[in-house]
Design an enzyme around this catalytic site. Structure first.
Site, mmCIF file in Angstrom:
data_model
loop_
_atom_site.group_PDB
_atom_site.id
_atom_site.type_symbol
_atom_site.label_atom_id
_atom_site.label_comp_id
_atom_site.label_asym_id
_atom_site.label_seq_id
_atom_site.Cartn_x
_atom_site.Cartn_y
_atom_site.Cartn_z
ATOM 1 N N CYS A 227 -4.408 -0.231 41.313
ATOM 2 C CA CYS A 227 -4.356 -1.545 41.950
ATOM 3 C C CYS A 227 -5.772 -1.974 42.319
ATOM 4 O O CYS A 227 -6.639 -1.137 42.566
ATOM 5 C CB CYS A 227 -3.482 -1.435 43.215
ATOM 6 S SG CYS A 227 -3.400 -2.896 44.246
ATOM 7 N N GLY A 228 -5.998 -3.263 42.377
ATOM 8 C CA GLY A 228 -7.292 -3.757 42.819
ATOM 9 C C GLY A 228 -7.610 -3.350 44.252
ATOM 10 O O GLY A 228 -8.785 -3.316 44.642
#
Length: 163
Positions: A35-36
């Site tokens: 995930c970012g």
């Protein structure tokens, strides 16, 4: 009901035994490796190191419900967290945080509003819940809120058990 009474498995089988945290403060976070927001692991680990000796723990809860961003096996997740971010805090089994399959832990968490009044479904990876020593939910923070943001640190410090 106390969050610490909920049964949840450990990342590598067996029980994560949340009961062991009764009387302590915790930060429960749904986590993902792809995930970012994954770099938040660094801040979560710093919180773990900073407050562990004062009756606090981070509890990471892997979840693959947001665009498949936690696809790994338990071994892969544990290895990634350990080698990439030096994670020492406990990780539970991978669970669903929304929908019909929502884990009972998240059923107990999602009724608590954040500062903007949001309740209900988890919005994304890395949504954070501060748990008081009695197992009640003390605060909720949006996924984008940095784990070391002043409001998160303040909520943790307010809920540390008395020395």
């Amino acid at each position: 009901m106390s969050v610490y009474e909920v049964e949840i498995g450990g990342l590598r089988g067996g029980s994560a035994d949340l009961d062991q945290y009764k009387g302590k403060a915790a930060l429960v976070v749904n986590v993902a490796s792809k995930c970012g927001l994954t770099p938040q692991y660094e801040g979560l680990e710093r919180l773990q190191q900073r407050y562990a000796d004062r009756g606090f723990t981070v509890i990471g809860v892997p979840c693959n419900q947001f665009m498949g961003q936690e696809p790994g096996t338990p071994e892969e997740i544990a290895e990634f967290c350990s080698t990439t971010y030096g994670v020492t805090f406990p990780l539970t089994e991978k669970v669903e945080v929304n929908g019909e399959g929502r884990h009972p832990l998240y059923q107990a968490l999602v009724g608590t509003p954040d500062a903007e009044g949001h309740t209900g479904d988890i919005r994304w990876n890395f949504e954070k819940f501060v748990i008081a020593p009695d197992g009640t939910v003390a605060a909720r923070f949006a996924p984008q809120t940095d784990p070391e943001a002043p409001e998160v640190v303040s909520a943790i410090e307010e809920n540390l058990p008395a020395a």
